[in-house]
Design an enzyme around this catalytic site. Structure first.
Site, PDB file in Angstrom:
ATOM      1  N   HIS A 115       0.832  -1.217   0.000  1.00 17.79           N
ATOM      2  CA  HIS A 115       0.000   0.000   0.000  1.00 17.79           C
ATOM      3  C   HIS A 115       0.858   1.256   0.000  1.00 17.79           C
ATOM      4  O   HIS A 115       2.065   1.211   0.229  1.00 17.79           O
ATOM      5  CB  HIS A 115      -0.936   0.017   1.215  1.00 17.79           C
ATOM      6  CG  HIS A 115      -0.233   0.100   2.535  1.00 17.79           C
ATOM      7  ND1 HIS A 115       0.396  -0.971   3.117  1.00 17.79           N
ATOM      8  CD2 HIS A 115      -0.056   1.139   3.385  1.00 17.79           C
ATOM      9  CE1 HIS A 115       0.922  -0.615   4.271  1.00 17.79           C
ATOM     10  NE2 HIS A 115       0.676   0.671   4.456  1.00 17.79           N
ATOM     11  N   ARG A 137       4.366   5.710  14.345  1.00 12.61           N
ATOM     12  CA  ARG A 137       4.378   6.324  13.005  1.00 12.61           C
ATOM     13  C   ARG A 137       3.878   7.758  13.057  1.00 12.61           C
ATOM     14  O   ARG A 137       2.822   8.030  13.625  1.00 12.61           O
ATOM     15  CB  ARG A 137       3.505   5.514  12.051  1.00 12.61           C
ATOM     16  CG  ARG A 137       3.793   5.854  10.591  1.00 12.61           C
ATOM     17  CD  ARG A 137       2.907   5.105   9.658  1.00 12.61           C
ATOM     18  NE  ARG A 137       1.706   5.874   9.367  1.00 12.61           N
ATOM     19  CZ  ARG A 137       0.687   5.420   8.657  1.00 12.61           C
ATOM     20  NH1 ARG A 137       0.721   4.199   8.158  1.00 12.61           N
ATOM     21  NH2 ARG A 137      -0.360   6.177   8.435  1.00 12.61           N
ATOM     22  N   ASP A 147       0.494   4.893   2.009  1.00 15.06           N
ATOM     23  CA  ASP A 147      -0.304   5.511   3.068  1.00 15.06           C
ATOM     24  C   ASP A 147      -1.091   6.706   2.520  1.00 15.06           C
ATOM     25  O   ASP A 147      -0.549   7.532   1.784  1.00 15.06           O
ATOM     26  CB  ASP A 147       0.593   6.039   4.205  1.00 15.06           C
ATOM     27  CG  ASP A 147       1.308   4.915   4.936  1.00 15.06           C
ATOM     28  OD1 ASP A 147       0.843   3.765   4.887  1.00 15.06           O
ATOM     29  OD2 ASP A 147       2.352   5.209   5.556  1.00 15.06           O
TER      30      ASP A 147
HETATM   31  C1  SIN Z   1       2.602   1.052   7.834  1.00 15.41           C
HETATM   32  O1  SIN Z   1       2.033   0.392   6.993  1.00 15.41           O
HETATM   33  O2  SIN Z   1       2.571   2.275   7.829  1.00 15.41           O
HETATM   34  C2  SIN Z   1       3.405   0.353   8.904  1.00 15.41           C
HETATM   35  C3  SIN Z   1       4.527  -0.426   8.357  1.00 15.41           C
HETATM   36  C4  SIN Z   1       5.147  -1.323   9.372  1.00 15.41           C
HETATM   37  O3  SIN Z   1       4.583  -1.540  10.449  1.00 15.41           O
HETATM   38  O4  SIN Z   1       6.221  -1.863   9.090  1.00 15.41           O
END
Ligand code: SIN
Length: 276
Positions: free
Chosen positions: A97, A267, A99
């Site tokens: 994906h 994040r 984001d």
């Molecule tokens: C995400 O998809 O933003 C997280 C990626 C991850 O947890 O490695």
């Protein structure tokens, strides 16, 4: 120690070595900015960042987008927790994906900091979507330049969405939010000028003006190209590892191969500019 940049993959990813993000001067920050535009992902190991320092570092890249779906870290709404416990079997972000492609103005990037990592596994794969676009035939590239694609997150996060069927459901919120955005299928990177294939398997629904069943064969072909390993790099995390990625020019996918262990990532999402 001088900042050294070591490529992680042929088409995507670079590791920054010899850097303390709490003491990064403007020259080295400028080198990291240029490396991000060129390589799509910059990975740094062994950082000691409090949540406040993580937020301060993220703000150097731009304004912060608050995530609508993930749980926030304590008193820090800027930090979204991407977490999996010992007992959960599904993870967040476990499919390829980009984001926030479902936003009218998608995020420029994310700054992901590993807090707890499993003894093995839990890597994140990244794909370079300029190289994937370059690999297409000139005829298909021309066709794609004339297309726009519709993106949404509703089928993932709503009450009857994909996560609602999983053991991640209780952690997530924002089920009533409705999203829909239309973006060019090919965008141009604002710094490098390179063209980028801007569709992704999680959030792209169909091409504008095309039915889903008409769109899917072409989308599936394009996803197959983006999933070719030659366009990938792999990040292996330990606590204190941090990655910043350019969300426009990359896809990513979090591996779910560490059952019975915890993984906790913090994040922060950086705001973007309208896409062209
Ligand atoms: C995400 O998809 O933003 C997280 C990626 C991850 O947890 O490695």
């Amino acid at each position: 120690m001088a900042l050294e940049l070591r490529p992680l993959g042929k088409h995507v990813g670079v590791e920054a070595i010899g850097v303390d993000l709490n003491r990064l001067d403007d020259t080295d920050f400028g080198r990291m900015t240029a490396a991000l535009a060129e390589h799509g992902v910059v990975f740094v190991r062994d950082q000691q960042l409090t949540p406040e320092q993580h937020i301060a570092f993220a703000r150097r890249w731009g304004a912060i987008d608050i995530n609508n779906y993930f749980p926030a870290n304590g008193g820090h709404p800027e930090i979204a927790e991407v977490r999996k416990s010992e007992t959960q079997t599904t993870n967040i972000g476990g499919g390829w994906h980009t984001d926030h492609s479902y936003d009218q103005v998608p995020a420029m990037g994310s700054v992901l900091l590993a807090r707890e990592t499993p003894p093995q596994g839990g890597d994140t794969l990244f794909a370079g979507m300029s190289a994937a676009f370059d690999a297409l035939s000139p005829g298909l590239q021309d066709t794609l330049r004339g297309l726009r694609a519709v993106h949404s997150a509703d089928h993932i996060y709503s009450h009857d969405g994909i996560y609602a069927q999983t053991d991640q459901a209780a952690d997530l919120k924002g089920h009533d939010i409705r999203t829909r955005a239309v973006h060019p299928a090919v965008i141009r990177h604002p710094v490098t000028g390179r063209e980028i294939l801007y569709v992704n398997p999680a959030f792209t629904l169909h091409f504008e003006g095309w039915a889903r069943e008409e769109s899917m064969p072409l989308l599936a072909y394009l996803y197959g190209v983006g999933m070719r390993e030659e366009f990938h790099c792999r990040l292996q995390w330990s606590p204190g590892s941090l990655a910043i990625w350019d969300n426009r020019s990359t896809w990513h996918c979090a591996m779910n191969d560490y059952q019975g262990h915890r993984r906790l990532m913090h994040r922060i999402t950086i705001s973007g500019q309208p896409l062209h």
